[in-house]
Structures are given as C-alpha cells and as structure tokens.
Design a protein around this motif. Structure first.
Motif, mmCIF file in Angstrom:
data_model
loop_
_atom_site.group_PDB
_atom_site.id
_atom_site.type_symbol
_atom_site.label_atom_id
_atom_site.label_comp_id
_atom_site.label_asym_id
_atom_site.label_seq_id
_atom_site.Cartn_x
_atom_site.Cartn_y
_atom_site.Cartn_z
ATOM 1 N N PHE A 87 0.823 -1.215 0.000
ATOM 2 C CA PHE A 87 0.000 0.000 0.000
ATOM 3 C C PHE A 87 0.855 1.264 0.000
ATOM 4 C CE2 PHE A 87 -2.361 -3.312 2.275
ATOM 5 C CZ PHE A 87 -3.490 -3.412 1.464
ATOM 6 N N GLY A 88 2.023 1.193 -0.630
ATOM 7 C CA GLY A 88 2.893 2.357 -0.724
ATOM 8 C C GLY A 88 3.759 2.604 0.490
ATOM 9 N N ASP A 89 3.653 1.761 1.512
ATOM 10 C CA ASP A 89 4.465 1.922 2.725
ATOM 11 C C ASP A 89 5.793 1.190 2.557
ATOM 12 O OD1 ASP A 89 2.357 3.309 3.786
ATOM 13 O OD2 ASP A 89 1.574 1.604 4.942
ATOM 14 N N GLU A 136 21.026 4.944 9.522
ATOM 15 C CA GLU A 136 20.001 5.858 9.031
ATOM 16 C C GLU A 136 18.750 5.070 8.641
ATOM 17 O OE1 GLU A 136 19.388 9.310 5.582
ATOM 18 O OE2 GLU A 136 21.036 7.877 5.463
ATOM 19 N N SER A 137 17.589 5.512 9.125
ATOM 20 C CA SER A 137 16.314 4.854 8.825
ATOM 21 C C SER A 137 15.378 5.845 8.142
ATOM 22 C CB SER A 137 15.654 4.327 10.099
ATOM 23 O OG SER A 137 16.460 3.337 10.717
ATOM 24 N N VAL A 138 14.715 5.380 7.091
ATOM 25 C CA VAL A 138 13.715 6.174 6.374
ATOM 26 C C VAL A 138 12.454 5.328 6.266
ATOM 27 C CG1 VAL A 138 13.137 7.421 4.264
ATOM 28 C CG2 VAL A 138 15.518 7.367 5.062
ATOM 29 N N ASP A 139 11.372 5.764 6.895
ATOM 30 C CA ASP A 139 10.117 5.025 6.916
ATOM 31 C C ASP A 139 9.006 5.864 6.292
ATOM 32 O OD1 ASP A 139 11.257 2.829 8.344
ATOM 33 O OD2 ASP A 139 11.124 4.029 10.179
ATOM 34 N N THR A 140 8.217 5.233 5.431
ATOM 35 C CA THR A 140 7.078 5.903 4.802
ATOM 36 C C THR A 140 5.803 5.137 5.142
ATOM 37 O OG1 THR A 140 8.439 6.681 2.956
ATOM 38 C CG2 THR A 140 6.063 6.668 2.631
ATOM 39 N N GLY A 142 1.492 5.768 5.256
ATOM 40 C CA GLY A 142 0.356 6.629 4.986
ATOM 41 C C GLY A 142 0.723 7.909 4.262
ATOM 42 N N GLY A 143 1.742 7.848 3.418
ATOM 43 C CA GLY A 143 2.140 9.014 2.654
ATOM 44 C C GLY A 143 3.066 9.962 3.398
ATOM 45 N N GLN A 144 3.368 9.695 4.652
ATOM 46 C CA GLN A 144 4.266 10.523 5.439
ATOM 47 C C GLN A 144 5.600 9.800 5.634
ATOM 48 O OE1 GLN A 144 2.362 11.629 9.082
ATOM 49 N NE2 GLN A 144 1.057 13.168 8.107
ATOM 50 N N THR A 145 6.692 10.557 5.467
ATOM 51 C CA THR A 145 8.038 9.996 5.571
ATOM 52 C C THR A 145 8.754 10.551 6.796
ATOM 53 O OG1 THR A 145 8.214 9.762 3.169
ATOM 54 C CG2 THR A 145 10.279 9.744 4.420
ATOM 55 N N THR A 146 9.322 9.678 7.570
ATOM 56 C CA THR A 146 10.108 10.079 8.741
ATOM 57 C C THR A 146 11.531 9.548 8.589
ATOM 58 O OG1 THR A 146 9.434 8.094 9.968
ATOM 59 C CG2 THR A 146 8.095 10.086 10.243
ATOM 60 N N ARG A 147 12.469 10.363 9.036
ATOM 61 C CA ARG A 147 13.881 9.992 8.963
ATOM 62 C C ARG A 147 14.508 10.061 10.351
ATOM 63 N NH1 ARG A 147 15.879 10.487 3.602
ATOM 64 N NH2 ARG A 147 14.310 11.383 2.188
#
Length: 217
Positions: A87-89, A136-140, A142-147
C-alpha cells in the motif's frame, strides 16, 4: 585497497616477463624493504571479520625467516535493508561503517621448501583504530516519511594471530593466504554526543589473501 592488489599483480607480471626472469626464479627470495597487502571485505560483515582484524597495507623489512612492519588501513562499507510493506508503505535502513587503524605487524616462517620459495608462516599484530558507524532509517507510512539517524564512534584495539602460507613466483613477489583468530576491545564509545567509558570485547576469525613485494637483493 583492491586497486593496490591489482597494481601488485601487474608488477609481478612485469617482473616475470623480464628476459632474466628464468634465472630470477631459481634464486632464493630477496630480502630487504617489503610491502604486503591484504584483500578487504565489501560488506559490513566482511569488514568486521577481516578488515578489523588485519590492516590491508603494511610496509616494513623482510629478513631470512621473518618480516616486521607497520600496518595501516582505511575502509568504508555500506549495508542496505529495504522492505516493501504494501500500500505504498516502505521501510529502509542504511548502515555505513568507516574504519581507520594502524599498528605493528609480523610474519615468522615456520616451514620452508628446499628452495625457500614456498613458506608456511605465523602472522600477527596489534591494531589500534577509530571506527564510526552511522545508522540511518527512512520510513514511509500513509504518505508521510520520517527519517532518523544515529551515529556511534569509538576506539578499537585488536589483537590478531594467524597461520598462512605464500609462494614466491619471483624473487621479489609472492602470493599467499592467511587465516586466524582475532580479539577486539572497544572503548571510549560515543553515541549521539554522549560519551561513555564502557566498551565491549569480541572474538572471531578472519581470512585474507596476501600479496608481498620485496625491494631488495
């Protein structure tokens, strides 16, 4: 350090192609100033298993049955782990490691063929270095990205003892293999600006290819 291995191999080919190479192969291996290099790992696992244990570049002196030198090594490695959650995550983690180390190295021949061109030896040394790890972690979701990023640095002291062997294809060039045990102590760990005096110790094994060039007679 792989380009250094390639250059050493090219130097050996050039040496063997000389007109007097046949006579040079019948003479005993040379003694004098020597450089030996080891292959390094390309992954974080190989970095911990081989590069932490053995600096890749050593310069020193080669005598009848032993060689002494100063080893140095600078290595960088990156590991990526990416997951598609649907689902884009997505979730992606990147681990980068940088290592610098230096210390004394030795080779001691314990067996030699009658012509002294094939040798079995003990290898060892002490290496002290600085290590830097960046996670380094990049999580997406529900359309929101956190680093997020964490950085850890510290001092590593490694003791190493191994066995190996080499064959001189020319008086001035040898190829060999080395394997052994290592023990590493980490101290002065600093994470995200917070310094601690505690450390950790670890033991393991390493395996490395070795090329040696001797500039002497």
């Amino acid at each position: 350090m792989r380009p250094v291995i390639l250059l050493a191999a090219l130097a050996a080919v050039a040496t063997l192609s000389r007109p007097d190479s046949a006579a040079a192969q019948t003479a005993p291996p040379a003694r004098g100033t020597t450089i030996w290099v080891r292959t390094g790992g390309a992954s974080v696992t190989e970095l911990a298993g081989s590069v932490f244990a053995a600096p890749q570049f050593v310069i020193g002196t080669r005598r009848n049955r032993f060689a002494l030198g100063l080893g140095v090594g600078v290595t960088r490695a990156t590991s990526n782990d990416e997951n598609d959650l649907g689902f884009g995550d997505t979730s992606r983690e990147t681990l980068r490691a940088t290592m610098f180390q230096a210390g004394p190295e030795f080779l001691l021949d314990v067996w030699r063929s009658p012509d002294a061109r094939t040798r079995g030896n003990l290898a060892g040394g002490v290496a002290v270095g600085r290590v830097s790890l960046v996670d380094e972690s990049v999580d997406t979701f529900g359309g929101q990205t956190t680093r997020s990023e964490s950085r850890t640095t510290g001092t590593l002291t490694t003791l190493r003892l191994g066995i190996g062997g080499e064959h001189y294809f020319d008086r001035h060039f040898a190829l060999g293999l080395e394997a052994g045990l290592r023990a590493t102590l980490a101290s002065g760990i600093e994470e995200q600006g917070q310094t601690g005096t505690s450390g950790f110790s670890a033991a393991g094994t390493y395996v490395a290819l070795r090329a040696q060039v001797v500039f002497g007679r």
